[in-house]
Design a protein around this motif. Structure first.
Motif, PDB file in Angstrom:
ATOM      1  N   ASP A 255       0.833  -1.193   0.000  1.00 51.41           N
ATOM      2  CA  ASP A 255       0.000   0.000   0.000  1.00 51.41           C
ATOM      3  C   ASP A 255       0.875   1.253   0.000  1.00 51.41           C
ATOM      4  OD1 ASP A 255      -2.104   1.697   0.204  1.00 51.41           O
ATOM      5  OD2 ASP A 255      -3.027   0.705   1.905  1.00 51.41           O
TER       6      ASP A 255
ATOM      7  N   ARG B  88     -12.873  -0.153   8.722  1.00 52.15           N
ATOM      8  CA  ARG B  88     -11.452  -0.117   9.044  1.00 52.15           C
ATOM      9  C   ARG B  88     -10.575  -0.366   7.853  1.00 52.15           C
ATOM     10  NH1 ARG B  88     -10.221  -1.461  14.913  1.00 52.15           N
ATOM     11  NH2 ARG B  88      -8.215  -1.197  13.967  1.00 52.15           N
TER      12      ARG B  88
ATOM     13  N   SER C   2       0.739  13.539  -1.462  1.00 50.50           N
ATOM     14  CA  SER C   2       0.278  12.639  -2.512  1.00 50.50           C
ATOM     15  C   SER C   2      -0.635  11.597  -1.905  1.00 50.50           C
ATOM     16  CB  SER C   2       1.470  11.976  -3.188  1.00 50.50           C
ATOM     17  OG  SER C   2       1.650  10.689  -2.678  1.00 50.50           O
TER      18      SER C   2
ATOM     19  N   ASN D 212      -2.274   9.154  -3.898  1.00 47.48           N
ATOM     20  CA  ASN D 212      -2.649   8.090  -4.837  1.00 47.48           C
ATOM     21  C   ASN D 212      -2.224   6.741  -4.287  1.00 47.48           C
ATOM     22  OD1 ASN D 212       0.001   8.909  -5.042  1.00 47.48           O
ATOM     23  ND2 ASN D 212       0.227   7.956  -7.043  1.00 47.48           N
ATOM     24  N   TYR D 213      -3.041   5.774  -4.550  1.00 50.04           N
ATOM     25  CA  TYR D 213      -2.734   4.430  -4.079  1.00 50.04           C
ATOM     26  C   TYR D 213      -2.127   3.625  -5.227  1.00 50.04           C
ATOM     27  CZ  TYR D 213      -4.969   5.228   0.325  1.00 50.04           C
ATOM     28  OH  TYR D 213      -5.268   5.684   1.573  1.00 50.04           O
TER      29      TYR D 213
ATOM     30  N   ARG E 235       1.041   9.022   2.309  1.00 50.21           N
ATOM     31  CA  ARG E 235       0.185   9.894   3.119  1.00 50.21           C
ATOM     32  C   ARG E 235       0.689   9.968   4.547  1.00 50.21           C
ATOM     33  NH1 ARG E 235      -6.087   8.678   2.497  1.00 50.21           N
ATOM     34  NH2 ARG E 235      -6.132  10.266   4.114  1.00 50.21           N
TER      35      ARG E 235
ATOM     36  N   GLN F 199      -6.345   5.746   7.791  1.00 47.20           N
ATOM     37  CA  GLN F 199      -5.452   6.870   7.502  1.00 47.20           C
ATOM     38  C   GLN F 199      -6.195   8.189   7.663  1.00 47.20           C
ATOM     39  OE1 GLN F 199      -2.115   7.069   6.602  1.00 47.20           O
ATOM     40  NE2 GLN F 199      -2.394   9.296   6.601  1.00 47.20           N
TER      41      GLN F 199
ATOM     42  N   GLY G  16       0.439   4.069  -1.226  1.00 45.61           N
ATOM     43  CA  GLY G  16      -0.323   5.281  -0.978  1.00 45.61           C
ATOM     44  C   GLY G  16      -0.406   5.592   0.496  1.00 45.61           C
ATOM     45  N   LEU G  17      -0.615   4.530   1.268  1.00 47.80           N
ATOM     46  CA  LEU G  17      -0.685   4.713   2.709  1.00 47.80           C
ATOM     47  C   LEU G  17       0.611   5.309   3.225  1.00 47.80           C
ATOM     48  CD1 LEU G  17      -2.175   4.022   5.417  1.00 47.80           C
ATOM     49  CD2 LEU G  17      -0.814   1.945   5.426  1.00 47.80           C
TER      50      LEU G  17
ATOM     51  N   SER H 223      -7.790   0.508   5.185  1.00 46.39           N
ATOM     52  CA  SER H 223      -6.570   1.247   5.488  1.00 46.39           C
ATOM     53  C   SER H 223      -6.759   2.719   5.169  1.00 46.39           C
ATOM     54  CB  SER H 223      -5.403   0.668   4.694  1.00 46.39           C
ATOM     55  OG  SER H 223      -5.564   0.944   3.324  1.00 46.39           O
ATOM     56  N   GLN H 224      -7.547   3.003   4.147  1.00 42.78           N
ATOM     57  CA  GLN H 224      -7.761   4.402   3.789  1.00 42.78           C
ATOM     58  C   GLN H 224      -8.545   5.133   4.879  1.00 42.78           C
ATOM     59  OE1 GLN H 224      -8.608   4.378  -0.253  1.00 42.78           O
ATOM     60  NE2 GLN H 224      -8.662   6.595  -0.499  1.00 42.78           N
TER      61      GLN H 224
END
Lengths: 1073, 332
Positions: free
Chosen positions: A413, A647, B7, B9-10, A419, A653, A415-416, A649-650
């Motif tokens: 992931d 829950r 950012s 994006n995934y 972020r 986050q 993206g996680l 992951s997004q």
């Protein structure tokens, strides 16, 4: 181990490999009579019924038949998804061949089909082709061999193979080759004839001229090597089992020992070519490994059967460890070659069913108990590949391709992570409002936007006012309006004082006033509904209860909406309003709470309101989160969020972003936000997510301070995985830590994992626990605003130097030991060094003394105190913490100078129950769990072993062993050509391309090719063309791949058992330097 | 100061090889497990040995060849047959490594600062011991062992007497191939268990066997009883893995089989389990293993392929990456 049995004398066949569940078909054996002299015959189909304990097979169907059977076999003919069961064929006396469509039998619609009689006598041999399921061969007297095609246009038809041979003998066994589909082995008592169906003639005759009297009775092809087959003789004088390779067909390549009486049947395991079963006229089944290095090792298993004259043995095609044995003394048994549990009920059952035979049962009982097991591990237990995850998202995988294990970092992931790092960076930089604005700008939904507005307001100077303004009740405008109203009311005048006073003595109220009985006066006023007077009077007295009561009565009497508000304003108690308000007016209620409720009540009131909103559901539910944000109630916020959003992951986050910003805003206002409860739960979950992505550093940053058990555990795990000694408790973690942590002594998490090798020997640091205690016990009042408290001033020089912009190295090679970033509880932007714009986002590490790693001095001297520094553990959970094997305390042990290698030389933990002075962890953890001191644990022999170095002799013997065995592998012998290594097995599943259809010379051309599957081209060519087709040269019968030479790398499966040795090549953990 | 870019994006998953450890095993490797902290690697092989390697990121040598030699810290010999699996105990119990073998033995090794010795040996199985699994630490030091003799053994360390108590149950008629524990209390998130039927947590174990069945066992009193029997595979169950329950309001078990299928079983009450065929592979599936957060499943097949699977928001499982087959053939 016997698994199942049937008490009948039967021929048996397993259902084809594709069939699930596994069935067994039995046909009453011909030329055998039982004690009742019954002449009836049946074909029975049993399911294996493994789920039920006990030895009974479950009878599925039973078909009575006129003829007993000499042989039955079950083919996968006509198998498809709808009717997977295939076809059973049975060979009977007088040349009768019966066909049973299993699908029809199983549905009770049993109709036996009988093939045209072609054989002149009993059909004793039958076998389905392994590749073309519609072909089978049958053998009868006088060397008759027929190849049948069930798909022939004019119904099943047969073609005889070859000519009559002398002497006239029965064909006793037939077997198709496992790799080359047009090769058929036929066994007659004096010889074994191999046929090539493309030529319709024998290509080789195998006879052992060295043996005087042989009576071949059974044949089985090697499952992997096309040219090898096994022949067994039933002659009691020469009960030989021979392995032949057709390339050297003058003499057997191996003669297997182990039988004293005639061998009736052999069967090569389809799943492991190193397992070959044989059974015969005595009472056991032998399993050989034809590949064994020495003759003594050839018999890998001997299964005692309590039956004599076992005339047939077959491996189960589907379950590789099962085989069935038929005997002439009324038994058909299924055994497992890998053992199984021996159930006591077995014995009793036998005893029960044979009254008067208890003694027999007792004597056979032990036979059941001896669980025969293969000396050689079967291939089907050897896991070829696997993978497993480690704590930090690393994946360890191996496969039979190599002897190496590869370690991968899995980042599922990204993206996680990006972020998370962005959040961390802006938190560290203190740019909270900017972050909020960004989130507000990018929020996907209006509710999210609202939320971020609320959060952003928290960073304004007067958050409550700002919130109220946000809710549409700007205090200034309201006040202005009010002022305007007030002006119109005009000024007070004192004119009423001029009037003359008249007292009416008859009036009760007057009396009460005159005597000053205020309560009575108040009551009178209330009674006359004159609340203005009543309140006026009540307030005149000093009796506050009276005031209260009067107010209550007033509000009782005047039940208006306004009244409730007034009541709340007057009493300062908004609970009632909050509990009863119309939920759509939540903003108004919230305004009221924020503007008037006391600091301590806001949280409670907002929680009540929020809960009501949550219960209301729908649109309102999401506004509950606003209430929690407004009141800074993080735990409720987390709970509500999880409930509504789940829950993923997004979502986690998103929530973490919200929560941490709320926390920051509260801290900006000087509030203490303890990390506990749901908040701690969230953070540890979040950190686990980051850890699973391999980002331990960031994960650790989010866990920097809390005494929540989960967080402490996880943080300690991360730190030890990073090789960082548990960091000194951040001084700024004032929040809930400072409340009681001063009393909490701590346990070093060191345990098995020793400190970093980078630890130098300078131990200039003062006893760390003192540092810890003292600093925590007396935090300066302005402490929360002082984020510079953590790093000792001595390092400031290093920190401030921007010349070392060392980005943190990738986590897995990180040698340095950064202390946990302190941003979470930093109440103010880092005052030390404001990150310059050009720096990477994780500029915070510049302020980390240890990361200024260019200076070894800094990291050494800084990490040193950490290494022995204690980590706070809540005493109540102490027993759950990692139990150090070696207390991490005394620096003497940190230098990795392992004490004398004997176990006794280790610091026995019992001695450490009283750790020296202030270094040590508290003793409370020791002595729980398994004994830490080795002198309790292992048996003395093991101990004594440990006091010695591993005997090198063992190594030598081992290696010489290997050499020997390798030499054996090279010596030309029976197993020279083959290698039974796996490669050819794949070949088996892919039929070799044929030069020509195998039955081409046998069958006349037919016109319905479409019915014939891969073989469809069969008979397509006109006969003359067929004849003109050059026959493939004989060697090409077998594809080269099956002729692999000996593989020098082939490792023998046999190895002399090693004695119990332990070699530790380096100390654990390795000594540094 | 607001130069930070956020950012969001995934991207796709990334899998990068960090290390290739030449184990020096002389025969097939059957298992490789990292310890609790991901610092030590234990491997076992058909060559009868168990090896322990140090993968500590902090002792990375500059010279790769040298470092590979240095990483081997112990070679444990005591088995007389192929060693099928290894399992690390939670470090709170000390450095304990269990191994199980075709020689019918289970050995628990103990490492005290580099000295490894046999701590306990269990040889009460009648056949190959195919699978071992340590209980979640909350339950104490308990090892479950599944054997080809069809039984499952529970070895429980009794700290008061410093001894091991053993218990054996009949599980799968012609052999048990895999065992895996249900999650312990500690890993259950408080957030999830308010109002969930999963709240009543006890010791549970899932096992898979040669009878094609998956069974779920529950400890009641001091007995282990069969709670549920799951029947969907049409051939030997090769491996079962109970997912860590982190962040999930349901519990999940992955199973794989000789029939080339991987099935994901889900339940919210431990009693009724619904199967979902995640995929049918090209070859026998030998191993399934969850990531520690329970969101990624690795699947290893007989053709040496290793793939990673993740459940998307629609409840479908997607292969996020595949390794193996050909790419890993270096370093023979």
């Amino acid at each position: 181990m016997k698994v199942k049995e049937v008490d009948k004398t039967v021929n048996v066949t397993w259902s084809p490999e594709a069939q699930h569940p596994i069935y067994l078909a039995t046909g009453t054996a011909a030329q055998q009579l039982d004690a009742s002299f019954s002449t009836s015959a049946t074909l029975d189909i049993y399911s294996l019924n493994l789920n039920e304990p006990g030895l009974d097979l479950k009878l599925e169907e039973s078909v009575p038949t006129e003829h007993k059977f000499h042989k039955i076999t079950w083919g996968a003919y006509n198998c498809n998804a709808d009717t997977p069961q295939g076809l059973i064929i049975g060979g009977c006396d007088d040349g009768i061949i019966q066909l049973y469509n299993v699908n029809k039998v199983m549905t009770g619609n049993s109709k036996v089909e009988v093939l045209p009689k072609k054989h002149s006598g009993a059909v004793r041999a039958l076998d389905f082709n392994n590749f073309q399921k519609h072909l089978f061969a049958s053998g009868g007297p006088d060397s008759e061999i027929l190849v049948w095609d069930l798909l022939h246009s004019s119904g099943p038809s047969s073609v005889p193979l070859g000519t009559k041979m002398t002497p006239s003998e029965d064909v006793v066994c037939l077997s198709w080759n496992n790799q080359v589909q047009h090769i058929l082995a036929s066994v007659l008592p004096s010889k074994c004839v191999i046929w090539d169906l493309r030529k319709a003639e024998p290509i080789i005759k195998v006879t052992d001229s060295s043996m005087a009297r042989l009576k071949w009775h059974s044949v089985s092809w090697n499952p992997d090597i096309a040219t090898q087959l096994c022949l067994a003789s039933e002659d009691d004088q020469n009960p030989v089992v021979e392995i032949w390779d057709l390339r050297f067909a003058t003499t057997p390549i191996k003669v297997l020992q182990g039988y004293n009486k005639g061998v009736m049947s052999v069967c090569w395991s389809p799943r492991d070519c190193e397992l070959l079963l044989g059974c015969g006229k005595d009472d056991h089944v032998v399993c050989w490994n034809p590949n064994a290095a020495t003759p003594e090792d050839e018999v890998v298993c001997r299964v005692q059967t309590n039956s004599q004259w076992n005339f047939d043995v077959t491996w189960c095609p589907r379950a590789p460890n099962l085989f069935a044995v038929s005997s002439y003394d009324s038994h058909m048994s299924v055994y497992s070659i890998t053992g199984g549990h021996c159930e006591a009920e077995t014995k009793t059952k036998i005893a029960d069913s044979f009254p008067g035979m208890e003694s027999y049962a007792e004597t056979t009982g032990p036979l059941h108990q001896t669980c025969a097991q293969l000396n050689k591990p079967p291939k089907w237990l050897k896991r070829p590949a696997g993978a497993s995850f480690a704590f930090d998202g690393k994946l360890v995988s191996f496969s039979s391709n190599s002897r190496s294990v590869s370690v991968h970092q899995v980042t599922s992931d990204p993206g996680l992570m990006s972020r998370s790092r962005a959040l961390e960076a802006s938190l560290e930089a203190g740019e909270y409002p900017a972050y909020c604005a960004h989130k507000l700008g990018t929020s996907a939904s209006s509710t999210q936007g609202e939320l971020w507005k609320f959060i952003a307001v928290g960073f304004e100077p007067e958050p409550r006012d700002s919130l109220i303004r946000l809710l549409g009740y700007a205090r200034e405008t309201v006040t202005d309006e009010m002022n305007a109203l007030a002006l119109e009311n005009g000024e007070l005048n004192s004119e009423y004082l001029d009037d003359e006073i008249q007292i009416n003595p008859g009036d009760e109220l007057t009396k009460a006033l005159l005597v000053g009985n205020i309560p009575a006066a108040v009551n009178l006023c209330v009674a006359s509904n004159n609340f203005a007077d009543a309140l006026l009077l009540a307030s005149a007295g000093t009796n506050s209860q009276l005031v209260e009561r009067t107010r209550s009565k007033y509000f009782q009497a005047k039940k208006s909406n306004l009244g409730h508000l007034m009541r709340a304003v007057v009493s300062g108690d908004w609970t009632y309003v909050v509990k009863r308000c119309d939920l759509t007016q939540w903003p108004e209620v919230l305004v009221a709470i924020l503007s008037q409720a006391g600091e301590n009540e806001v949280v409670g009131l907002c929680e009540t309101l929020g809960k009501r909103l949550e219960e209301a559901g729908g649109e309102l539910a999401s506004t509950a989160e606003l209430c929690y944000v407004a009141s800074g109630n993080i735990n409720r916020l987390v709970e509500a969020w999880i409930r509504t959003n789940g829950r993923s992951s997004q979502n986690i986050q998103d929530l973490v972003e919200v929560v941490l910003l709320v926390q920051k805003s509260l801290q900006c206002r000087g509030k203490v936000v303890p990390v506990c409860g749901e908040f701690a739960e969230l953070l540890s979950s979040y950190a686990e997510m980051l850890v699973a992505q391999g980002d331990l550093e960031t994960a650790r940053a989010y866990l920097s301070n809390s005494t929540d058990e989960k967080i402490v555990t996880l943080r300690s795990r991360i730190e030890r995985a990073l090789g960082v000694k548990p960091a000194r408790q951040r001084l700024i973690s004032g929040s809930c830590f400072s409340k009681g942590a001063a009393k909490r002594t701590s346990v070093s998490g060191g345990s098995m994992y020793q400190p970093l090798p980078s630890d130098s020997n300078n131990s200039a640091a003062p006893p760390p626990t003192f540092l810890n205690n003292s600093s925590v016990a007396a935090p300066p009042p302005n402490f929360l605003n002082n984020s510079s408290a953590a790093p000792p001033p001595a390092f400031l020089n290093n920190n401030a130097s921007p010349l070392n912009p060392v980005a943190p190295p990738p986590s897995f090679v990180n040698n340095s030991a950064p202390p946990p970033p302190s941003f979470v509880n930093n109440s103010a932007p880092p005052p030390l060094a404001s990150p310059s714009p050009g720096l990477p986002s994780r500029a915070k590490y510049l302020v980390d003394p240890t990361i200024a790693g260019g200076s070894p001095y800094a990291s050494q001297s800084y990490s040193r105190p950490q290494s022995s520094l204690a980590q706070p553990f809540p005493p109540t959970h102490g027993s759950n913490m990692f139990q150090p094997i070696q207390p991490g305390g005394p620096p003497a042990f940190n230098s990795n100078q392992r004490p004398p290698s004997s176990v006794f030389g280790q610091p026995p933990s019992s001695n450490f129950n009283q750790p020296p002075s202030s270094f040590g962890p508290p003793p409370s953890n020791f002595g729980q769990g398994p004994p830490l001191n080795s002198n309790q644990g292992p048996p003395p022999s093991q101990l004594s072993y440990n006091q010695e170095a591993p005997p090198p002799v063992l190594n030598n013997s081992q290696s010489s062993n290997i050499q020997q065995q390798q030499q054996r592998t090279f010596t030309p012998g029976w197993n020279d050509p083959p290698t039974l290594s796996g490669a050819p097995r794949q070949a088996r599943t892919q039929p070799k391309p044929m030069a020509a259809p195998i039955t081409m010379p046998l069958f006349t051309p037919i016109d319905q090719f479409s019915q014939a599957p891969p073989m469809g081209s069969m008979s397509m060519l006109p006969p003359q063309q067929t004849q003109s087709t050059p026959l493939a040269p004989a060697p090409s019968l077998f594809t080269p791949s099956t002729y692999q030479g000996g593989d020098p790398a082939h490792q023998p499966y046999y190895r002399h058992p090693h004695s119990d040795t332990v070699q530790s090549q380096t100390p654990f953990p390795p000594a540094s330097k | 100061m607001s130069t930070t870019s956020y950012s969001e994006n995934y991207d796709n998953a990334m899998v990068s090889q960090l290390n290739l450890i030449d184990t020096g095993h002389e025969d097939m490797i059957h298992d490789a497990e990292m310890d609790y902290l991901g610092l030590y690697l234990a491997t076992c092989s058909s060559d009868h040995s168990v090896k322990v390697f140090n993968l500590d990121r902090n002792v990375k040598s500059k010279d790769d060849d040298l470092s590979q030699k240095k990483t081997l810290i112990a070679e444990l010999k005591g088995h007389t047959g192929p060693v099928w699996q290894v399992a690390w105990a939670h470090p709170q119990f000390g450095t304990l490594l269990a191994s199980c073998s075709y020689d019918r033995k289970v050995i628990i090794w103990r490492g005290d600062n580099g000295n490894w010795f046999k701590y306990y040996e269990y040889n009460n199985h009648d056949s190959s011991v195919n699978s071992i699994s340590w209980a979640p630490k909350e339950f104490g030091l308990i090892l479950a062992c599944g054997s080809s003799d069809g039984t499952i053994s529970f070895l429980t360390y009794m700290s008061d007497t410093n001894s091991w108590e053993t218990r054996k149950i009949n599980a799968h008629t012609i052999g048990c191939n895999a065992v895996s524990w249900g999650p312990g209390i500690g890993s259950l998130s408080e957030l999830d268990f308010k109002g969930s039927k999963l709240g009543s947590v006890g010791k549970r174990l899932v096992s898979g066997g040669c009878d094609n069945l998956i069974k779920i066992w529950k400890q009641e009193g001091d007995k282990w009883v069969e709670e549920t029997k799951l029947e969907s595979h049409s051939d030997w169950v090769r491996d079962v893995a109970w997912a860590p329950s982190w962040g999930l309001s349901k519990c999940m078990i992955a199973s794989c089989s000789q029939d080339r299928k991987v099935i994901i079983w889900t339940s919210d009450d431990y009693i009724t389990w619904s199967p979902f065929i995640m995929n049918v592979f090209d070859d026998v599936v030998w191993n399934v293993s969850w990531s520690l957060t329970g969101d990624i499943l690795t699947v290893s097949c007989g053709d040496n392929s290793v793939s990673l699977w993740k459940e998307n928001t629609d409840g479908l499982w997607q292969c996020i990456t595949e390794m193996g087959k050909t790419s890993e053939q270096r370093a023979m």
